[in-house]
Design a protein around this motif. Structure first.
Motif, PDB file in Angstrom:
ATOM      1  N   SER A   7    -102.304  98.544 -27.703  1.00  0.00           N
ATOM      2  CA  SER A   7    -101.682  97.879 -26.567  1.00  0.00           C
ATOM      3  C   SER A   7    -102.635  96.846 -25.979  1.00  0.00           C
ATOM      4  N   SER A   8    -102.079  95.705 -25.562  1.00  0.00           N
ATOM      5  CA  SER A   8    -102.882  94.635 -24.982  1.00  0.00           C
ATOM      6  C   SER A   8    -102.267  94.176 -23.665  1.00  0.00           C
ATOM      7  N   LEU A   9    -103.105  93.950 -22.677  1.00  0.00           N
ATOM      8  CA  LEU A   9    -102.682  93.447 -21.372  1.00  0.00           C
ATOM      9  C   LEU A   9    -103.279  92.061 -21.162  1.00  0.00           C
ATOM     10  N   LEU A  10    -102.527  91.188 -20.501  1.00  0.00           N
ATOM     11  CA  LEU A  10    -102.979  89.825 -20.252  1.00  0.00           C
ATOM     12  C   LEU A  10    -102.935  89.550 -18.757  1.00  0.00           C
ATOM     13  N   ARG A  11    -104.072  89.095 -18.221  1.00  0.00           N
ATOM     14  CA  ARG A  11    -104.150  88.777 -16.799  1.00  0.00           C
ATOM     15  C   ARG A  11    -103.282  87.566 -16.484  1.00  0.00           C
ATOM     16  N   SER A  12    -102.793  87.514 -15.226  1.00  0.00           N
ATOM     17  CA  SER A  12    -101.980  86.388 -14.788  1.00  0.00           C
ATOM     18  C   SER A  12    -102.785  85.092 -14.854  1.00  0.00           C
ATOM     19  N   THR A  13    -102.097  83.999 -15.105  1.00  0.00           N
ATOM     20  CA  THR A  13    -102.710  82.680 -15.124  1.00  0.00           C
ATOM     21  C   THR A  13    -101.730  81.689 -14.512  1.00  0.00           C
ATOM     22  N   THR A  14    -102.141  80.457 -14.336  1.00  0.00           N
ATOM     23  CA  THR A  14    -101.268  79.447 -13.753  1.00  0.00           C
ATOM     24  C   THR A  14    -101.100  78.266 -14.710  1.00  0.00           C
TER      25      THR A  14
ATOM     26  N   GLY B 253    -105.315  80.047 -18.699  1.00  0.00           N
ATOM     27  CA  GLY B 253    -106.369  80.921 -19.200  1.00  0.00           C
ATOM     28  C   GLY B 253    -105.818  82.049 -20.055  1.00  0.00           C
ATOM     29  N   TYR B 254    -106.663  82.566 -20.931  1.00  0.00           N
ATOM     30  CA  TYR B 254    -106.257  83.645 -21.831  1.00  0.00           C
ATOM     31  C   TYR B 254    -107.349  84.698 -21.812  1.00  0.00           C
ATOM     32  N   ARG B 255    -107.067  85.833 -21.118  1.00  0.00           N
ATOM     33  CA  ARG B 255    -108.081  86.864 -20.885  1.00  0.00           C
ATOM     34  C   ARG B 255    -107.486  88.246 -21.162  1.00  0.00           C
ATOM     35  N   PRO B 256    -107.299  88.603 -22.423  1.00  0.00           N
ATOM     36  CA  PRO B 256    -106.680  89.894 -22.748  1.00  0.00           C
ATOM     37  C   PRO B 256    -107.654  91.074 -22.680  1.00  0.00           C
ATOM     38  N   VAL B 257    -107.106  92.227 -22.389  1.00  0.00           N
ATOM     39  CA  VAL B 257    -107.822  93.507 -22.461  1.00  0.00           C
ATOM     40  C   VAL B 257    -106.973  94.430 -23.327  1.00  0.00           C
ATOM     41  N   SER B 258    -107.566  95.012 -24.366  1.00  0.00           N
ATOM     42  CA  SER B 258    -106.772  95.821 -25.291  1.00  0.00           C
ATOM     43  C   SER B 258    -107.406  97.185 -25.519  1.00  0.00           C
ATOM     44  N   ILE B 259    -106.550  98.158 -25.791  1.00  0.00           N
ATOM     45  CA  ILE B 259    -106.957  99.504 -26.192  1.00  0.00           C
ATOM     46  C   ILE B 259    -106.449  99.720 -27.608  1.00  0.00           C
ATOM     47  N   ASN B 260    -107.349 100.066 -28.532  1.00  0.00           N
ATOM     48  CA  ASN B 260    -107.007 100.104 -29.949  1.00  0.00           C
ATOM     49  C   ASN B 260    -107.349 101.446 -30.593  1.00  0.00           C
ATOM     50  N   LEU B 261    -106.565 101.795 -31.609  1.00  0.00           N
ATOM     51  CA  LEU B 261    -106.888 102.865 -32.536  1.00  0.00           C
ATOM     52  C   LEU B 261    -107.114 102.231 -33.901  1.00  0.00           C
ATOM     53  N   GLY B 262    -108.100 102.741 -34.648  1.00  0.00           N
ATOM     54  CA  GLY B 262    -108.420 102.122 -35.921  1.00  0.00           C
ATOM     55  C   GLY B 262    -108.769 103.124 -36.993  1.00  0.00           C
ATOM     56  N   VAL B 263    -108.753 102.651 -38.223  1.00  0.00           N
ATOM     57  CA  VAL B 263    -109.162 103.462 -39.363  1.00  0.00           C
ATOM     58  C   VAL B 263    -110.162 102.629 -40.185  1.00  0.00           C
ATOM     59  N   THR B 264    -111.214 103.274 -40.654  1.00  0.00           N
ATOM     60  CA  THR B 264    -112.283 102.602 -41.397  1.00  0.00           C
ATOM     61  C   THR B 264    -112.494 103.283 -42.733  1.00  0.00           C
ATOM     62  N   TYR B 265    -112.678 102.457 -43.758  1.00  0.00           N
ATOM     63  CA  TYR B 265    -113.065 102.960 -45.080  1.00  0.00           C
ATOM     64  C   TYR B 265    -114.446 102.416 -45.422  1.00  0.00           C
ATOM     65  N   ARG B 266    -115.403 103.302 -45.720  1.00  0.00           N
ATOM     66  CA  ARG B 266    -116.757 102.934 -46.060  1.00  0.00           C
ATOM     67  C   ARG B 266    -116.951 103.075 -47.567  1.00  0.00           C
ATOM     68  N   PHE B 267    -117.431 102.028 -48.201  1.00  0.00           N
ATOM     69  CA  PHE B 267    -117.620 102.040 -49.660  1.00  0.00           C
ATOM     70  C   PHE B 267    -118.892 102.793 -50.036  1.00  0.00           C
TER      71      PHE B 267
END
Length: 219
Positions: free
Chosen positions: A40-47, A205-219
């Motif tokens: 999910s990502s949130l974006l602050r108000s801008t003008t 302006g573009y100032r997003p704040v996001s909360i992420n889930l991820g998956v990683t594969y290590r070789f």
């Protein structure tokens, strides 16, 4: 413009440097990895203002609704807690109102980031991490629908900065899951219209704040 994010990055890097010098510094296997994440990502108000042949101009504060963030990265862990990666980020946010006028639209971006991370020694099963990145805005688009017509505006180029904090849980020698909070800032700039007679002003302006889930594969 970037005073706040610069302060966050400075504090992040200072903390990483101090903690990495302590006896509890993380130790992990070195090597390449792939990472995919979203949330999910949130974006602050801008003008900004918009003018078009039909419907008259609008201007003022823009309010945004729900947003989505996705991304992927290829990187290298150095075996001492440090890692570097090249990442591609996509963010999209619903546009609800401009200056109190209801509209439908979208404000989206794609950014290519060079990120640096430090992963600490595990706390239980979780390995905390801190990171910061610098990027290039490959595309930024705004779609605005009102009075039955949709018009598009876009730009590319400019500096992007981000800081993040999160944690990682190993599932096996190769797989792990992660969660993180990312705070990003993109440099403001002028947008070009795709339709004759329309214009987007104010360098939103573009100032997003996001909360992420991820998956990683290590070789």
């Amino acid at each position: 413009m970037f005073e706040h994010i610069k302060a966050v990055l400075t504090a992040t890097l200072t903390g990483v440097t101090l903690l990495s010098a302590s006896p509890s510094s993380a130790q992990e296997k070195s090597g390449l990895y792939l990472n995919f994440y979203g949330g999910s990502s949130l974006l602050r108000s801008t003008t900004f203002s918009e003018s078009r042949p039909a419907g008259g101009p609008i201007d003022g504060t823009a309010d945004f609704g729900s947003g989505l963030g996705l991304g992927g990265a290829v990187g290298h862990r150095y075996g001492n807690g440090w890692a570097a990666e090249l990442a591609w980020d996509y963010r999209s946010h619903d546009l609800d109102k401009v200056g109190g006028t209801p509209v439908k639209g979208e404000f989206a971006s794609t950014v290519l980031f060079l990120n640096g991370y430090y992963r600490f020694q595990k706390v239980g099963v979780v390995r905390p991490l801190l990171g910061a990145g610098v990027g290039y805005v490959t595309e930024m688009d705004m779609d605005i629908t009102r009075n039955g017509a949709t018009h598009q505006y876009s730009r590319r180029g400019g500096l992007a900065l981000q800081a993040l904090v999160g944690g990682e849980v190993d599932l096996s020698d190769h797989w792990s899951l992660s969660a993180d909070l990312r705070v990003s800032r993109m440099a403001s700039g002028s947008f070009d219209a795709t339709s004759a007679g329309t214009a987007l002003g104010g360098k939103p302006g573009y100032r997003p704040v996001s909360i992420n889930l991820g998956v990683t594969y290590r070789f």
